[in-house]
Design a protein around this motif. Structure first.
Motif, PDB file in Angstrom:
ATOM      1  N   VAL A  15      10.187  -2.750  -5.177  1.00  0.00           N
ATOM      2  CA  VAL A  15      10.571  -3.448  -4.353  1.00  0.00           C
ATOM      3  C   VAL A  15       9.517  -4.431  -3.663  1.00  0.00           C
ATOM      4  CG1 VAL A  15      11.496  -3.661  -2.001  1.00  0.00           C
ATOM      5  CG2 VAL A  15      12.395  -2.189  -3.617  1.00  0.00           C
ATOM      6  N   THR A  16       8.310  -3.745  -3.424  1.00  0.00           N
ATOM      7  CA  THR A  16       6.932  -4.348  -3.017  1.00  0.00           C
ATOM      8  C   THR A  16       6.671  -5.734  -3.944  1.00  0.00           C
ATOM      9  OG1 THR A  16       6.127  -2.530  -1.963  1.00  0.00           O
ATOM     10  CG2 THR A  16       4.606  -4.271  -2.287  1.00  0.00           C
ATOM     11  N   LYS A  17       6.778  -5.339  -5.374  1.00  0.00           N
ATOM     12  CA  LYS A  17       6.312  -6.319  -6.452  1.00  0.00           C
ATOM     13  C   LYS A  17       7.485  -7.548  -6.236  1.00  0.00           C
ATOM     14  CE  LYS A  17       5.382  -6.645 -11.216  1.00  0.00           C
ATOM     15  NZ  LYS A  17       6.309  -7.361 -11.809  1.00  0.00           N
ATOM     16  N   MET A  18       8.795  -7.197  -6.215  1.00  0.00           N
ATOM     17  CA  MET A  18       9.787  -8.303  -6.011  1.00  0.00           C
ATOM     18  C   MET A  18       9.406  -9.112  -4.713  1.00  0.00           C
ATOM     19  SD  MET A  18      13.280  -6.424  -7.543  1.00  0.00           S
ATOM     20  CE  MET A  18      13.451  -5.353  -6.141  1.00  0.00           C
ATOM     21  N   ILE A  19       9.329  -8.442  -3.736  1.00  0.00           N
ATOM     22  CA  ILE A  19       9.072  -9.137  -2.389  1.00  0.00           C
ATOM     23  C   ILE A  19       7.925 -10.097  -2.644  1.00  0.00           C
ATOM     24  CG2 ILE A  19       8.326  -9.052   0.092  1.00  0.00           C
ATOM     25  CD1 ILE A  19       9.702  -6.413   0.164  1.00  0.00           C
ATOM     26  N   TRP A  61       8.611 -13.002  -4.798  1.00  0.00           N
ATOM     27  CA  TRP A  61       9.631 -14.003  -4.252  1.00  0.00           C
ATOM     28  C   TRP A  61       9.175 -14.665  -2.957  1.00  0.00           C
ATOM     29  CZ3 TRP A  61      11.511 -13.237   0.747  1.00  0.00           C
ATOM     30  CH2 TRP A  61      12.471 -14.284   1.310  1.00  0.00           C
ATOM     31  N   HIS A  62       8.253 -13.989  -2.278  1.00  0.00           N
ATOM     32  CA  HIS A  62       7.632 -14.578  -0.772  1.00  0.00           C
ATOM     33  C   HIS A  62       6.634 -15.536  -1.154  1.00  0.00           C
ATOM     34  CE1 HIS A  62       6.659 -14.689   3.528  1.00  0.00           C
ATOM     35  NE2 HIS A  62       5.631 -13.805   3.272  1.00  0.00           N
ATOM     36  N   GLN A  63       6.781 -16.727  -0.366  1.00  0.00           N
ATOM     37  CA  GLN A  63       5.490 -17.551  -0.412  1.00  0.00           C
ATOM     38  C   GLN A  63       4.416 -17.394   0.454  1.00  0.00           C
ATOM     39  OE1 GLN A  63       7.456 -21.362   1.005  1.00  0.00           O
ATOM     40  NE2 GLN A  63       9.385 -20.754  -0.029  1.00  0.00           N
ATOM     41  N   GLY A  64       4.655 -16.494   1.355  1.00  0.00           N
ATOM     42  CA  GLY A  64       3.394 -16.007   2.427  1.00  0.00           C
ATOM     43  C   GLY A  64       2.829 -14.750   1.976  1.00  0.00           C
ATOM     44  N   ILE A  65       2.028 -14.107   2.999  1.00  0.00           N
ATOM     45  CA  ILE A  65       1.361 -13.006   2.505  1.00  0.00           C
ATOM     46  C   ILE A  65       2.316 -11.683   2.570  1.00  0.00           C
ATOM     47  CG2 ILE A  65      -0.436 -11.461   3.554  1.00  0.00           C
ATOM     48  CD1 ILE A  65      -2.014 -13.990   4.354  1.00  0.00           C
ATOM     49  N   THR A  66       1.988 -10.885   1.440  1.00  0.00           N
ATOM     50  CA  THR A  66       2.546  -9.616   1.541  1.00  0.00           C
ATOM     51  C   THR A  66       1.757  -8.442   1.714  1.00  0.00           C
ATOM     52  OG1 THR A  66       4.526 -10.482  -0.131  1.00  0.00           O
ATOM     53  CG2 THR A  66       4.108  -8.172   0.016  1.00  0.00           C
ATOM     54  N   LEU A  67       1.967  -7.618   2.633  1.00  0.00           N
ATOM     55  CA  LEU A  67       1.006  -6.430   2.894  1.00  0.00           C
ATOM     56  C   LEU A  67       1.669  -5.079   2.495  1.00  0.00           C
ATOM     57  CD1 LEU A  67       0.163  -7.515   6.626  1.00  0.00           C
ATOM     58  CD2 LEU A  67      -1.188  -7.941   4.439  1.00  0.00           C
ATOM     59  N   ALA A  68       0.666  -4.160   2.145  1.00  0.00           N
ATOM     60  CA  ALA A  68       1.400  -2.857   1.742  1.00  0.00           C
ATOM     61  C   ALA A  68       0.451  -1.666   2.422  1.00  0.00           C
ATOM     62  CB  ALA A  68       1.389  -2.494   0.212  1.00  0.00           C
ATOM     63  N   GLU A 119      -2.711  -8.580  -7.789  1.00  0.00           N
ATOM     64  CA  GLU A 119      -2.782  -9.865  -7.570  1.00  0.00           C
ATOM     65  C   GLU A 119      -2.209 -10.522  -6.449  1.00  0.00           C
ATOM     66  OE1 GLU A 119      -1.359 -13.794 -10.235  1.00  0.00           O
ATOM     67  OE2 GLU A 119      -1.973 -11.866 -11.581  1.00  0.00           O
ATOM     68  N   ARG A 120      -1.028 -10.109  -6.137  1.00  0.00           N
ATOM     69  CA  ARG A 120      -0.351 -10.698  -4.720  1.00  0.00           C
ATOM     70  C   ARG A 120      -0.052  -9.804  -3.505  1.00  0.00           C
ATOM     71  NH1 ARG A 120       3.613 -14.837  -6.635  1.00  0.00           N
ATOM     72  NH2 ARG A 120       3.369 -14.950  -8.896  1.00  0.00           N
TER      73      ARG A 120
END
Ligand code: SAJ
Length: 420
Positions: free
Chosen positions: A345-349, A352-359, A373-374
């Motif tokens: 799910v995190t990878k798919m988000i 898809w997401h143009q902004g920053i994805t945090l985990a 990478e993302r």
């Protein structure tokens, strides 16, 4: 005949704890693995996998001289094969590791030896393994040829331990013993009784093979029921956690918990072994797999909806929004990220997401390569402070302990009901 030397083929999550359990009862154990790094690590008294209490058990066993590891099989009285059985192609069981293991021990087998297959396997795998051994050793007799009088005894005895509790469940759980003959079963019981506190329950090899697949399919079907309910409840504007809690007050109802999908190396794999052998009959088992496998995509859709709603009520552009994903492991309070729906799910988000994805993943120090990478790994506090949208994926104890007042965000997708 007693077992002076026991050899375990495959020193992974099942083989290594099993080897340590025999060694802790002062049996000479030789662990065999094709991974030279794993062999070296174990011979130093260390471990290459994470499992509570395993490190100490291996250290003690190696230091006392009861356990050693090698890449080459050597003579033993009992053999346990605990190698992976992944699937290949369209979910067909891949028995290549079992075949390679059988062929590697065949040259050193001797009259009186016991061979046990522990790897999760399709029905008939033990008979197949016996055929491979017989083809390699025409000088020895096997149960399919000589029945009770065979030189070599063969049984299927599946492992059923829960990752994270292996060292306890290995000793305490009952064990299904599926000998190719009653004598094979008796010898397998004698072997496991060296460390087992649970009971040995005897059957034949085909039933034992199917029993293992049945246990994990039962769990998969039940989780699929909970996951399907979560979709229906969301559509009806009903809180699924409350719904399940209420339904479970019925004395004969016990629904499991929905989540972002089903991960790990067993529950998401083993039901396919049944489907591949019985595609016509196994309709419910197949559908359950499909329901659970599709859940991560549904979670992504929920996140996309929250992002759209957030943009409508906010002056920010999509590229300015931060999404934080809570948890990456395949289940709570472990560090195992392999086959994890939370990682998926995190990878798919992030893709898809143009902004920053945090985990946030309190159990690891760095992200797996596919996320590096993302995605940015941050602390729980940083994520709660920085993110616009929160996505709860794993109910780790640190998340459940979060004070509700620190969660101020309005846009939340909570797949585990932690912030319900
Ligand atoms: N899960 C849910 N909801 C639940 C329970 C689990 O979504 O209510 C998810 C978990 O988050 C995880 C997946 O299911 O992603 C599997 O987790 P699990 O705890 O059910 O099982 P595993 O894969 O860790 O271990 C299972 C166990 N099998 C059964 O409980 C029938 C274990 O006893 C087996 O030995 C193991 O598979 C195996 O090696 O086959």
């Amino acid at each position: 005949m007693s077992f002076n030397t026991i050899s375990v083929i495959g020193l992974g999550y099942i083989g290594l704890p099993t080897a340590a359990a025999f060694a802790s009862r002062q049996k000479r154990v030789i662990g065999i693995d094709i991974n030279a790094h794993a062999v070296e690590t174990i011979n130093r008294g260390e471990i290459h996998i994470v499992e509570p209490d395993l490190g100490q058990a291996v250290k003690t066993a190696v230091e006392a001289g009861w356990l050693s590891a090698s890449t080459q099989p050597q003579a033993a009285d009992a053999w346990l094969i605990a190698v992976p059985t992944p699937f290949k192609g369209e979910h067909q069981p891949d028995m290549a590791y079992v075949q390679a293991a059988a062929e590697s021990i065949a040259p050193v087998l001797k009259k009186g030896d016991l061979v046990i297959l522990e790897s999760t396997s399709p029905v008939g795998a033990t008979e197949q393994m016996a055929a491979w051994l017989a083809a390699a050793r025409s000088d020895l007799s096997f149960p399919q040829q000589a029945g009770e009088d065979a030189d070599i005894q063969i049984a299927y005895c599946p492992e059923r331990v829960l990752p994270g509790q292996v060292m306890v469940e290995l000793i305490k759980n009952d064990r299904v013993i599926g000998g190719m003959t009653p004598r094979c079963s008796q010898r397998a019981c004698d072997l496991y009784n060296i460390f087992l506190e649970g009971e040995c329950v005897v059957t034949n090899s085909r039933t034992a093979e199917m029993c293992k697949l049945t246990e994990n399919s039962f769990r998969d079907v039940n989780i699929a029921f909970a996951n399907e309910l979560s979709l229906i409840a969301a559509d009806q504007g009903i809180n699924v956690w409350e719904l399940i809690r209420l339904a479970n007050r019925h004395p004969r109802v016990n629904i499991l918990q929905p989540g972002p999908g089903v991960g790990g190396h067993c529950i998401a794999v083993d039901p396919w072994f049944i489907v591949s052998q019985n595609p016509v009959q196994a309709r419910l088992i197949r559908t359950a797999r499909e329901v659970n496998d599709s859940k991560p995509h549904w979670v992504l859709e929920q996140v996309q909806r929250q992002v759209a709603d957030c943009l409508m009520h906010n002056n920010k552009r999509a590229s300015e929004l931060k999404i934080a994903c809570f948890g990456l492991a395949f289940k709570p309070d472990i560090d195992d990220l392999r086959e994890s729906p939370a990682v998926q799910v995190t990878k798919m988000i992030a893709e898809w997401h143009q902004g920053i994805t945090l985990a946030v993943e309190p159990n690891v120090q760095q992200l797996p390569p596919k996320l590096q990478e993302r995605v940015t790994l941050v602390s729980l506090d940083d994520a709660l402070q920085q993110a616009d949208i929160l996505v709860m994926l794993v109910d780790h104890r640190q998340f459940k302990a979060t004070d509700a007042s620190t969660v101020s965000q309005q846009w939340i997708v909570d797949t585990k009901g932690v912030w319900r």
